[in-house]
Scaffold this active site. Structure first.
Site, mmCIF file in Angstrom:
data_model
loop_
_atom_site.group_PDB
_atom_site.id
_atom_site.type_symbol
_atom_site.label_atom_id
_atom_site.label_comp_id
_atom_site.label_asym_id
_atom_site.label_seq_id
_atom_site.Cartn_x
_atom_site.Cartn_y
_atom_site.Cartn_z
ATOM 1 N N ARG A 148 10.364 -46.719 -89.950
ATOM 2 C CA ARG A 148 8.988 -46.380 -89.615
ATOM 3 C C ARG A 148 8.062 -47.038 -90.630
ATOM 4 O O ARG A 148 8.485 -47.401 -91.733
ATOM 5 C CB ARG A 148 8.788 -44.866 -89.620
ATOM 6 C CG ARG A 148 9.664 -44.124 -88.612
ATOM 7 C CD ARG A 148 9.482 -42.626 -88.735
ATOM 8 N NE ARG A 148 10.274 -41.891 -87.737
ATOM 9 C CZ ARG A 148 11.514 -41.465 -87.928
ATOM 10 N NH1 ARG A 148 12.118 -41.716 -89.091
ATOM 11 N NH2 ARG A 148 12.156 -40.811 -86.986
ATOM 12 N N LYS A 173 11.542 -38.813 -91.624
ATOM 13 C CA LYS A 173 11.006 -37.759 -90.775
ATOM 14 C C LYS A 173 11.998 -36.601 -90.711
ATOM 15 O O LYS A 173 13.192 -36.808 -90.505
ATOM 16 C CB LYS A 173 10.749 -38.305 -89.368
ATOM 17 C CG LYS A 173 9.956 -37.357 -88.476
ATOM 18 C CD LYS A 173 9.584 -38.045 -87.175
ATOM 19 C CE LYS A 173 8.730 -37.144 -86.298
ATOM 20 N NZ LYS A 173 8.341 -37.827 -85.034
ATOM 21 N N HIS A 279 4.707 -49.780 -85.006
ATOM 22 C CA HIS A 279 5.787 -48.959 -84.466
ATOM 23 C C HIS A 279 6.506 -49.659 -83.322
ATOM 24 O O HIS A 279 7.671 -49.362 -83.046
ATOM 25 C CB HIS A 279 5.239 -47.604 -83.993
ATOM 26 C CG HIS A 279 6.264 -46.512 -84.006
ATOM 27 N ND1 HIS A 279 6.816 -46.008 -85.167
ATOM 28 C CD2 HIS A 279 6.856 -45.836 -82.995
ATOM 29 C CE1 HIS A 279 7.687 -45.064 -84.873
ATOM 30 N NE2 HIS A 279 7.745 -44.944 -83.566
ATOM 31 N N ARG A 282 9.721 -51.155 -84.364
ATOM 32 C CA ARG A 282 10.839 -50.195 -84.408
ATOM 33 C C ARG A 282 11.429 -50.024 -83.006
ATOM 34 O O ARG A 282 12.653 -49.998 -82.833
ATOM 35 C CB ARG A 282 10.340 -48.868 -84.964
ATOM 36 C CG ARG A 282 11.343 -47.707 -84.939
ATOM 37 C CD ARG A 282 10.720 -46.506 -85.644
ATOM 38 N NE ARG A 282 11.350 -45.236 -85.298
ATOM 39 C CZ ARG A 282 12.394 -44.706 -85.939
ATOM 40 N NH1 ARG A 282 12.945 -45.367 -86.939
ATOM 41 N NH2 ARG A 282 12.892 -43.545 -85.576
ATOM 42 N N HIS A 305 17.096 -40.282 -85.617
ATOM 43 C CA HIS A 305 16.743 -39.299 -84.594
ATOM 44 C C HIS A 305 17.630 -38.062 -84.717
ATOM 45 O O HIS A 305 18.850 -38.181 -84.842
ATOM 46 C CB HIS A 305 16.911 -39.891 -83.186
ATOM 47 C CG HIS A 305 15.841 -40.874 -82.838
ATOM 48 N ND1 HIS A 305 15.982 -41.785 -81.807
ATOM 49 C CD2 HIS A 305 14.611 -41.094 -83.369
ATOM 50 C CE1 HIS A 305 14.882 -42.519 -81.722
ATOM 51 N NE2 HIS A 305 14.040 -42.119 -82.661
ATOM 52 N N TYR A 314 15.488 -45.391 -74.877
ATOM 53 C CA TYR A 314 15.659 -46.850 -74.917
ATOM 54 C C TYR A 314 16.732 -47.343 -73.952
ATOM 55 O O TYR A 314 16.931 -48.555 -73.828
ATOM 56 C CB TYR A 314 16.038 -47.291 -76.338
ATOM 57 C CG TYR A 314 14.996 -46.941 -77.374
ATOM 58 C CD1 TYR A 314 13.776 -47.618 -77.419
ATOM 59 C CD2 TYR A 314 15.222 -45.930 -78.293
ATOM 60 C CE1 TYR A 314 12.814 -47.294 -78.367
ATOM 61 C CE2 TYR A 314 14.273 -45.598 -79.244
ATOM 62 C CZ TYR A 314 13.066 -46.282 -79.274
ATOM 63 O OH TYR A 314 12.123 -45.953 -80.199
#
Length: 331
Positions: A148, A173, A279, A282, A305, A314
């Protein structure tokens, strides 16, 4: 009307204002500065929207009305409305110590499921070709590692491991650490950037400065670490600045707007019409990995994630998406 709290401080002086209590509660729990700014901003807006009444004297009707106005009159996105609700939940639970069961019943806006903007390999090449210097290196890292934007900017010298060909992303995150591959094409550029950081840091030390911000009270546990070369940012700011939390003079990392503006300018120069941002690089990293046969759980781990369902957005590339279907008009 003041936002001051109702309880006197332990020193017997002036009680802290409500928003100062919110800031203190967020910092004790190690919330990021961005979250602190967002939460304080929403709580301030909530108070002003209700005639500067103290939140302790308000309840479900005021919260629901505030969130409804955000959605209907101001037409904010679902994520924005949910952030406002999270700020008010924090205020009542953690700052005011008020248990309000009805807060659990407030309807949270549902985020629309959208397919991310993805650049083709050719578009990524064109974008990077018009970037230069530090902006090129940071953008290439975003695409080459899937980091990120803020994870890239907050990268420390000690977390780039050339021997193992990996980069350790700290406190990503959700407060999680993870490892991402170090692109071989960026080894020399990264080494040169880190050497410039060392030279800059040595100059700061010679002038009596050289401190960097450390997370989670590490500065107290390791008093000298803030001046250690390994803790310095790989992409430092050009200027020293005063830390808004404690007023100490430090060298922070480069501001995110520097790369954001550079990427937007490069997108226009490269003739890319897609609304690409930092972003997007990414998203392109994840999509291109899946296109080349990478396992989706590996991609999930590289992206950091928590839920595989987040990574599955994706998978539209696995069958080439709509572009892999032959239109009946072409039969």
């Amino acid at each position: 009307m003041s936002y001051a709290g109702d309880v006197e401080g332990v020193t017997g002086g002036r009680p802290p204002r409500l928003l100062d209590q919110v800031r203190a509660a967020l910092r004790v729990r190690h919330y990021s500065r961005r979250t602190e700014q967002a939460y304080v901003g929403w709580i301030r807006r909530f108070i002003l929207a209700n005639g500067k009444r103290h939140p302790a004297g308000m309840g479900a009707a005021e919260v629901e009305a505030f969130l409804t106005v955000l959605a209907t009159r101001h037409e904010v996105a679902a994520g924005t409305q949910n952030q406002a609700l999270a700020a008010l939940l924090f205020l009542y639970r953690e700052v005011l110590g008020i248990d309000l069961p009805w807060m659990e019943d407030v309807v949270r806006a549902k985020r629309p499921r959208r397919i991310p903007v993805v650049l083709s390999r050719g578009e990524v090449t064109s974008l990077l070709a018009v970037l230069e210097g530090q902006a090129w290196l940071m953008a290439a890292l975003l695409y080459g590692t899937g980091m990120r934007l803020m994870e890239c900017l907050r990268l420390r010298v000690k977390d780039v491991d050339f021997a193992r060909n990996e980069i350790v992303v700290r406190d990503g995150k959700g407060g999680k650490d993870r490892r991402v591959p170090l692109p071989q094409r960026l080894r020399e550029a990264l080494q040169a950037a880190m050497e410039r950081t060392r030279v800059l840091h040595a100059g700061d030390l010679a002038q009596g400065a050289g401190e960097v911000w450390l997370p989670h009270a590490l500065a107290r546990k390791y008093p000298g670490a803030c001046r250690d070369p390994g803790w310095q940012y790989v992409f430092p700011s050009a200027r020293l600045s005063r830390d808004p939390r404690d007023g100490r003079l430090r060298r922070h990392h480069v501001d995110e707007s520097v790369l954001q503006r550079a990427v937007q300018r490069a997108r226009r120069l490269a003739g890319i019409d897609k609304p690409a941002t930092c972003h997007t690089l990414r998203h392109s990293f994840a999509t291109h990995l899946l296109e080349t046969g990478a396992d989706i759980r590996t991609v999930q781990e590289l992206l950091g994630h928590k839920d595989l369902a987040t990574t599955q957005i994706y998978t539209h590339v696995l069958n080439r998406g709509a572009g892999g279907v032959l239109s009946p008009l072409d039969h």
